[in-house]
Design a protein around this motif. Structure first.
Motif, PDB file in Angstrom:
ATOM      1  N   THR A  91       0.850  -1.188   0.000  1.00 34.89           N
ATOM      2  CA  THR A  91       0.000   0.000   0.000  1.00 34.89           C
ATOM      3  C   THR A  91       0.888   1.242   0.000  1.00 34.89           C
ATOM      4  O   THR A  91       0.656   2.182  -0.785  1.00 34.89           O
ATOM      5  N   SER A  92       1.897   1.207   0.843  1.00 41.80           N
ATOM      6  CA  SER A  92       2.813   2.332   0.929  1.00 41.80           C
ATOM      7  C   SER A  92       3.543   2.534  -0.409  1.00 41.80           C
ATOM      8  O   SER A  92       3.639   3.654  -0.922  1.00 41.80           O
ATOM      9  N   SER A  93       4.003   1.434  -0.992  1.00 46.38           N
ATOM     10  CA  SER A  93       4.722   1.502  -2.267  1.00 46.38           C
ATOM     11  C   SER A  93       3.805   2.016  -3.376  1.00 46.38           C
ATOM     12  O   SER A  93       4.198   2.877  -4.182  1.00 46.38           O
ATOM     13  N   PHE A  94       2.583   1.521  -3.427  1.00 49.31           N
ATOM     14  CA  PHE A  94       1.641   1.933  -4.476  1.00 49.31           C
ATOM     15  C   PHE A  94       1.294   3.419  -4.346  1.00 49.31           C
ATOM     16  O   PHE A  94       1.287   4.166  -5.331  1.00 49.31           O
ATOM     17  N   LEU A  95       1.040   3.850  -3.109  1.00 52.38           N
ATOM     18  CA  LEU A  95       0.673   5.261  -2.907  1.00 52.38           C
ATOM     19  C   LEU A  95       1.854   6.178  -3.220  1.00 52.38           C
ATOM     20  O   LEU A  95       1.671   7.277  -3.767  1.00 52.38           O
ATOM     21  N   THR A  96       3.053   5.731  -2.896  1.00 52.77           N
ATOM     22  CA  THR A  96       4.246   6.534  -3.216  1.00 52.77           C
ATOM     23  C   THR A  96       4.380   6.699  -4.729  1.00 52.77           C
ATOM     24  O   THR A  96       4.628   7.805  -5.233  1.00 52.77           O
ATOM     25  N   VAL A  99       1.847   9.160  -6.145  1.00 56.60           N
ATOM     26  CA  VAL A  99       2.227  10.572  -5.981  1.00 56.60           C
ATOM     27  C   VAL A  99       3.396  10.925  -6.908  1.00 56.60           C
ATOM     28  O   VAL A  99       3.332  11.891  -7.668  1.00 56.60           O
ATOM     29  N   ASN A 100       4.442  10.086  -6.881  1.00 57.90           N
ATOM     30  CA  ASN A 100       5.654  10.400  -7.652  1.00 57.90           C
ATOM     31  C   ASN A 100       5.404  10.431  -9.154  1.00 57.90           C
ATOM     32  O   ASN A 100       6.056  11.163  -9.887  1.00 57.90           O
ATOM     33  N   GLN A 101       4.470   9.602  -9.614  1.00 57.24           N
ATOM     34  CA  GLN A 101       4.240   9.503 -11.056  1.00 57.24           C
ATOM     35  C   GLN A 101       2.975  10.242 -11.495  1.00 57.24           C
ATOM     36  O   GLN A 101       2.428   9.962 -12.559  1.00 57.24           O
ATOM     37  N   ASN A 102       2.552  11.186 -10.657  1.00 58.29           N
ATOM     38  CA  ASN A 102       1.367  11.998 -10.990  1.00 58.29           C
ATOM     39  C   ASN A 102       0.169  11.151 -11.430  1.00 58.29           C
ATOM     40  O   ASN A 102      -0.501  11.460 -12.417  1.00 58.29           O
ATOM     41  N   GLU A 103      -0.052  10.068 -10.727  1.00 55.64           N
ATOM     42  CA  GLU A 103      -1.196   9.184 -10.950  1.00 55.64           C
ATOM     43  C   GLU A 103      -1.186   8.544 -12.333  1.00 55.64           C
ATOM     44  O   GLU A 103      -2.231   8.147 -12.855  1.00 55.64           O
TER      45      GLU A 103
END
Lengths: 351, 84
Positions: A91-96, A99-103
């Motif tokens: 979950t943490s990796s996916f959410l990061t 954010v980093n890849q502008n969705e």
């Protein structure tokens, strides 16, 4: 109708996996954070499947498959998991990434791994099991609600056997956040229970049981009852709930041989256990488990694994006794609470 | 082309978490799906994202997928032909 615990399995900070219960070689940790001792998953899970599994999924799947193997059940009639945090690392990796890849350009595997029901789903996929599959995400009640669902299925005879598990992982991020809330001790103590101070020790685990509504040849124990109560206002209210639970099962405190408490070394958390063990259970043997697995929302699944093992062996390891005498255990009460909010009771007896 | 093929194999191993494989284990013409590496539909999506992330190429027609992702070599040819 009796509910039989046919088999159990657990991956925990102890050498529990593949062993018939507690605990030839207790692992003693000098830390405020306990991590699971994990088996070699490649020998347990199809290599093609394993590459999409994160650590917590592998823990859950391996524990579930181990439990089924011990029970000699290939495909259960239902798979029910309880988890408070789900697949936290993913979950943490996916959410990061989100954010980093502008969705944009998000990979499917990270998303698949990040949902709470991934563990139950992966078990079903590996077994090609199309039967009932559910996951409960109810904080400190997650495992208990999974158990209650299983009991309902078995009692209404919608299933003959049900695989039930409690799984939670601890990640660096979750440890830091929970630590900031004051959940964990700031310094190691080897007197976890005898010198309570603020906070507990962090833990994680994946424990499964195979429940059945008919007796087998090698059952571990009987799960007599499960109950939960939410946020009692006072210790007296907790005592009242426990009395009511025992009365509902035609029992009194005298009928309990061993009380497994969720004592975790936190001075606030443990007051209720102190009062119970010096009050209604004053002559009873108390066993604790959170020095073995640490504190986490589904830690009661480890307690159930431990209780089933104690009942099957008809022996309480002296090293586990916190208070009271060595007894031959016929009936165990597990009383656990998570953060003083989610309180649960489980009653386990011999077959 | 050989350099691109090697690079592509490394990306595929990393993106699909093929832990036990090295680039040498993947043949240039080896089928990626069904046979060979036996990848599946989720892997196909991962490969589409890989093309976009690493090479800035969007697969414009879905029907081209089976041809483009037939092997590492066909992927490399597609990248060479479409890279700006």
């Amino acid at each position: 109708m009796k509910i039989y615990i046919r088999a159990t399995e657990s991956i925990s900070p102890q050498l529990s996996f593949g062993n018939e219960g507690l605990l030839a070689d207790l692992q003693v940790y000098e830390a405020n954070r306990l991590s699971c001792l994990e088996p070699d998953y490649k020998s347990l899970i199809d290599p093609k499947q394993i590459r999409r599994m994160s650590r917590v999924i592998k823990m859950g799947v391996a524990s579930a498959l181990g439990c089924l193997k011990k029970a000699d059940v290939e495909v259960p009639d239902a798979i029910i998991t309880g988890t408070a945090y789900g697949c936290l690392e993913d979950t943490s990796s996916f959410l990061t990434k989100l954010v980093n890849q502008n969705e944009e350009m998000l990979t499917p595997t990270a998303f698949i791994q990040s949902t709470h029901n991934t563990i139950g789903a992966q078990i079903a996929l590996l077994l090609k099991c199309h039967n009932y599959n559910n996951t409960y995400v109810h904080r400190g009640f997650s495992f208990e609600n999974a158990l209650l669902d299983a009991i309902l299925l078995l009692k209404e005879q919608s299933a003959e056997n049900v695989l039930v598990g409690g799984v939670d992982e601890l990640t660096d991020t979750s440890f830091q956040i929970l630590n900031r809330f004051g959940f964990f001790k700031q310094a190691f103590t080897n007197e976890l229970y005898n010198a309570p101070s603020k906070g507990s020790i962090a833990g994680e685990g994946a424990s499964f049981v195979l429940l059945a509504n008919q007796p087998g040849n090698n059952d571990n124990a009987v799960l007599e009852a499960v109950s939960t109560f939410y946020k009692p206002a006072t210790i007296e209210e907790s005592q009242e709930k426990i009395n009511r639970f025992l009365l509902d099962n035609d029992l009194s405190p005298n009928d309990i041989d061993v009380v497994i408490t969720g004592r975790n070394g936190d001075e606030t958390n443990d007051v209720v256990y102190d009062q119970l063990m010096s009050g209604m259970f004053r002559n009873k043997t108390e066993v604790c488990f959170k020095h073995l697995c640490g504190e986490y929302p589904t830690a009661s699944s480890f307690a159930l694994w431990m209780a089933a093992s104690i009942i099957k062996k008809q022996k309480v390891d002296k090293k586990l006794i916190h208070h009271g005498e060595d007894v031959i255990p016929q009936r165990i009460l597990i009383y656990n609470h998570s953060q003083g909010i989610h309180h649960s009771l489980m009653l386990i007896s011999g077959c | 082309m050989d350099k691109l093929i090697l690079e592509l194999k490394e990306h595929i191993i990393e993106q699909l978490n093929l832990q036990d494989l090295t680039p040498a284990d993947i043949g240039d013409d080896e089928p990626l799906f069904v046979e060979g590496l036996a990848l599946d539909s989720i892997d196909a999506l991962e490969l589409i994202v890989l093309l976009q992330q690493q090479y800035g190429i969007k697969l414009s027609k879905a029907e081209d997928g089976p041809k483009v992702f037939a092997s590492v070599k066909t992927m490399a040819e597609y990248i060479t032909a479409n890279k700006a």
